[in-house]
Design a protein around this motif. Structure first.
Motif, PDB file in Angstrom:
ATOM      1  N   LEU A 105      13.371   4.592   4.292  1.00  0.00           N
ATOM      2  CA  LEU A 105      12.100   3.918   4.553  1.00  0.00           C
ATOM      3  C   LEU A 105      11.721   3.007   3.392  1.00  0.00           C
ATOM      4  CD1 LEU A 105       9.566   3.994   6.608  1.00  0.00           C
ATOM      5  CD2 LEU A 105       8.510   5.366   4.806  1.00  0.00           C
ATOM      6  N   ASP A 106      11.859   3.512   2.168  1.00  0.00           N
ATOM      7  CA  ASP A 106      11.549   2.716   0.985  1.00  0.00           C
ATOM      8  C   ASP A 106      12.456   1.487   0.901  1.00  0.00           C
ATOM      9  OD1 ASP A 106       9.564   4.457   0.277  1.00  0.00           O
ATOM     10  OD2 ASP A 106      10.712   5.483  -1.278  1.00  0.00           O
ATOM     11  N   ASP A 107      13.747   1.692   1.160  1.00  0.00           N
ATOM     12  CA  ASP A 107      14.690   0.573   1.116  1.00  0.00           C
ATOM     13  C   ASP A 107      14.344  -0.485   2.165  1.00  0.00           C
ATOM     14  OD1 ASP A 107      16.075   1.775  -0.912  1.00  0.00           O
ATOM     15  OD2 ASP A 107      17.667   2.586   0.367  1.00  0.00           O
TER      16      ASP A 107
ATOM     17  N   ALA B 186       0.819  -1.218   0.000  1.00  0.00           N
ATOM     18  CA  ALA B 186       0.000   0.000   0.000  1.00  0.00           C
ATOM     19  C   ALA B 186       0.849   1.263   0.000  1.00  0.00           C
ATOM     20  CB  ALA B 186      -0.924   0.001   1.223  1.00  0.00           C
ATOM     21  N   LEU B 187       2.075   1.195   0.519  1.00  0.00           N
ATOM     22  CA  LEU B 187       2.940   2.375   0.601  1.00  0.00           C
ATOM     23  C   LEU B 187       3.177   3.034  -0.752  1.00  0.00           C
ATOM     24  CD1 LEU B 187       5.860   1.551   3.094  1.00  0.00           C
ATOM     25  CD2 LEU B 187       4.172   3.386   3.295  1.00  0.00           C
ATOM     26  N   HIS B 188       3.145   2.250  -1.822  1.00  0.00           N
ATOM     27  CA  HIS B 188       3.535   2.766  -3.130  1.00  0.00           C
ATOM     28  C   HIS B 188       2.349   2.939  -4.084  1.00  0.00           C
ATOM     29  CE1 HIS B 188       7.743   2.548  -2.066  1.00  0.00           C
ATOM     30  NE2 HIS B 188       7.540   1.336  -1.604  1.00  0.00           N
TER      31      HIS B 188
ATOM     32  N   GLY C  12       5.845  14.481   5.345  1.00  0.00           N
ATOM     33  CA  GLY C  12       6.313  14.292   6.715  1.00  0.00           C
ATOM     34  C   GLY C  12       7.715  13.747   6.826  1.00  0.00           C
ATOM     35  N   MET C  13       8.443  13.628   5.711  1.00  0.00           N
ATOM     36  CA  MET C  13       9.770  13.021   5.758  1.00  0.00           C
ATOM     37  C   MET C  13      10.775  13.817   4.927  1.00  0.00           C
ATOM     38  SD  MET C  13       8.825   9.011   5.096  1.00  0.00           S
ATOM     39  CE  MET C  13       7.554   8.185   6.057  1.00  0.00           C
ATOM     40  N   SER C  14      12.014  13.741   5.362  1.00  0.00           N
ATOM     41  CA  SER C  14      13.097  14.292   4.556  1.00  0.00           C
ATOM     42  C   SER C  14      13.422  13.307   3.430  1.00  0.00           C
ATOM     43  CB  SER C  14      14.338  14.506   5.423  1.00  0.00           C
ATOM     44  OG  SER C  14      14.841  13.250   5.889  1.00  0.00           O
ATOM     45  N   GLU C  15      14.210  13.761   2.478  1.00  0.00           N
ATOM     46  CA  GLU C  15      14.591  12.900   1.353  1.00  0.00           C
ATOM     47  C   GLU C  15      15.353  11.669   1.845  1.00  0.00           C
ATOM     48  OE1 GLU C  15      14.576  11.453  -2.332  1.00  0.00           O
ATOM     49  OE2 GLU C  15      13.604  13.343  -1.760  1.00  0.00           O
ATOM     50  N   LEU C  16      16.231  11.855   2.826  1.00  0.00           N
ATOM     51  CA  LEU C  16      17.001  10.729   3.380  1.00  0.00           C
ATOM     52  C   LEU C  16      16.083   9.704   4.030  1.00  0.00           C
ATOM     53  CD1 LEU C  16      19.656   9.341   4.178  1.00  0.00           C
ATOM     54  CD2 LEU C  16      19.677  10.789   6.244  1.00  0.00           C
ATOM     55  N   THR C  17      15.138  10.198   4.849  1.00  0.00           N
ATOM     56  CA  THR C  17      14.202   9.282   5.513  1.00  0.00           C
ATOM     57  C   THR C  17      13.366   8.525   4.503  1.00  0.00           C
ATOM     58  OG1 THR C  17      14.074  10.683   7.486  1.00  0.00           O
ATOM     59  CG2 THR C  17      12.257   9.136   7.127  1.00  0.00           C
TER      60      THR C  17
ATOM     61  N   VAL D  60       0.093   6.837   5.083  1.00  0.00           N
ATOM     62  CA  VAL D  60       1.523   7.076   5.315  1.00  0.00           C
ATOM     63  C   VAL D  60       2.281   7.146   3.993  1.00  0.00           C
ATOM     64  CG1 VAL D  60       3.642   6.082   6.290  1.00  0.00           C
ATOM     65  CG2 VAL D  60       1.532   6.060   7.615  1.00  0.00           C
ATOM     66  N   GLY D  61       1.911   6.304   3.049  1.00  0.00           N
ATOM     67  CA  GLY D  61       2.604   6.282   1.770  1.00  0.00           C
ATOM     68  C   GLY D  61       2.422   7.551   0.966  1.00  0.00           C
TER      69      GLY D  61
END
Length: 410
Positions: free
Chosen positions: A284-286, A84-86, A275-280, A267-268
């Motif tokens: 998270l995706d990884d 569902a995230l994607h 709600g997230m930085s590019e690094l997060t 959330v996705g």
């Protein structure tokens, strides 16, 4: 064997199967894992039949694994959340009506068509199957399995619109299918009264309640993600949402699968985008991609191993063949009718109907629900034919899906 020893053995098999598939077979990962474990199971059964191997140890090992519990109250929350995230809200909005109709009326229609055909087929091969239990089989086999579907779609190279339409339908009809299954199971076992108001209330409570809980906890998690910038803590928050929320859904007797899909969508989309930085976002995706791949491999290794402990007779094989035809027939009608209603221009679009039919794979969820049935003569019929349908779906439909795209996609 201890839980750690069982886990170690399964992970080792998964790693070996993944290596052999990547090195030699190069099938889609889920298909390769299942083919590997199914082949091992067949070799073990053959050696046992020839007297060259005592299968009791392997049977005891597989028998110790509560497949239904492991999937329905363990792996399912992670796998659905990762899927569902994607799914993008904007992409989903473009196909919302076809997805909504397919995931609701389509599942119910397929349940009755498939169940009725299997009920007739059981009588033809000399097996006694009560009609309600035939409908129960229809309910557990009608939802397409998002775990199998999404993993194969990612490697199929189809357009984003088709990916969202097939993937989102499989995510949502999974939750609706579990609700329909539990409703019919209650009727079959006498736990529910056959009254429209009772059945309707159960369906609304499970489905609507799961969606509301997913929106609520997903929004709370989004606010927490937005308030900090630490990818380690943010990954932990998504894990808590997938696991803790699923437990809460069970305690409240609302649909866990619908909860987890709704929470994953929130959330996705809002969490990842606002709600997230590019690094997060990258970490998270990884994390979820790796967890999804590992659990997918484990799941399909388990599906292949289950054949060791399932008793399959000639009558079951005959009925299983009929069940495959019944499932495909039910899928064609349950897909074709809603598409013609929602999108009249696609009424004669046999390519789209064919794509949704052949791409509607069945997997571990169907086997888990079959294993969750109470012990009895009905279960001894439903379980083996479910396994036969799932084998056909993954190994035949799954392997030929990508090659069929050239005929089914304009």
């Amino acid at each position: 064997m201890t839980v750690f020893e069982i886990t170690a053995a399964i992970l080792t098999l998964t790693a070996v199967g993944g290596y052999l598939n990547q090195k030699y077979l190069q099938f889609p990962a889920t298909i390769g894992m299942m083919a590997f474990s199914f082949l091992i199971s067949l070799i073990a059964l053959l050696l046992d039949k020839m007297g060259w191997m005592d299968l009791s140890v392997a049977s005891a090992f597989v028998g110790q694994i509560d497949f239904s519990e492991v999937l329905l109250h363990g792996m399912l929350s992670f796998l659905l959340f990762a899927g569902a995230l994607h799914i993008n809200f904007d992409d989903l909005n473009n196909v919302k009506w076809p997805v909504a109709v397919l995931a609701t009326f389509g599942v119910v229609a397929s349940t009755f068509i498939t169940g009725t055909l299997v009920w007739w087929g059981a009588d033809l091969v000399g097996l006694r199957l009560h009609y309600l239990y035939a409908l129960l089989f229809g309910a557990l086999i009608s939802p397409t399995d998002p775990i199998a579907v999404l993993s194969i779609l990612r490697e199929a190279g189809i357009s984003k619109r088709l990916y969202v339409k097939i993937g989102a339908e499989s995510l949502f009809n999974d939750g609706i299918g579990v609700v329909v299954f539990l409703t019919i199971l209650g009727l079959a076992t006498g736990a529910q009264e056959l009254e429209f108001s009772t059945v309707a209330l159960l369906l609304v409570r499970e489905a609507f309640g799961g969606a509301v809980l997913g929106l609520l906890l997903g929004w709370i998690t989004y606010r927490l993600l937005r308030s900090i910038d630490s990818y380690k803590v943010e990954v932990l928050l998504t894990l808590a949402l997938a696991t803790g929320g699923y437990v809460i859904a069970d305690l409240l007797h609302v649909s866990g699968p619908i909860y987890i899909v709704t929470a994953g969508l929130v959330v996705g989309n809002h969490g990842r985008n606002f709600g997230m930085s590019e690094l997060t976002r990258t970490r998270l995706d990884d994390f979820w991609e790796l967890l999804d791949e590992i659990l997918n491999g484990v799941l399909f290794i388990l599906i292949g191993l289950e054949v060791i402990v399932i008793t399959i007779t000639k009558q079951h094989i005959l009925l299983g063949g009929m069940a495959i035809a019944a499932v495909l027939s039910g899928r064609i009608v349950s897909v074709g009718a809603p598409i013609s209603f929602v999108s009249p221009r696609q009424f004669l679009d046999w390519r789209m109907i064919g794509l949704l039919t052949w791409g509607g794979l069945r997997g571990g969820l169907s086997i888990a629900m079959a294993l969750a049935l109470p012990a009895g003569p009905e279960k001894s019929i439903i379980l083996p034919i479910t396994y036969i349908v799932v084998l056909f779906s993954i190994l035949v439909q799954g392997l030929t899906f990508q090659s069929s795209l050239k005929f089914l996609v304009k």
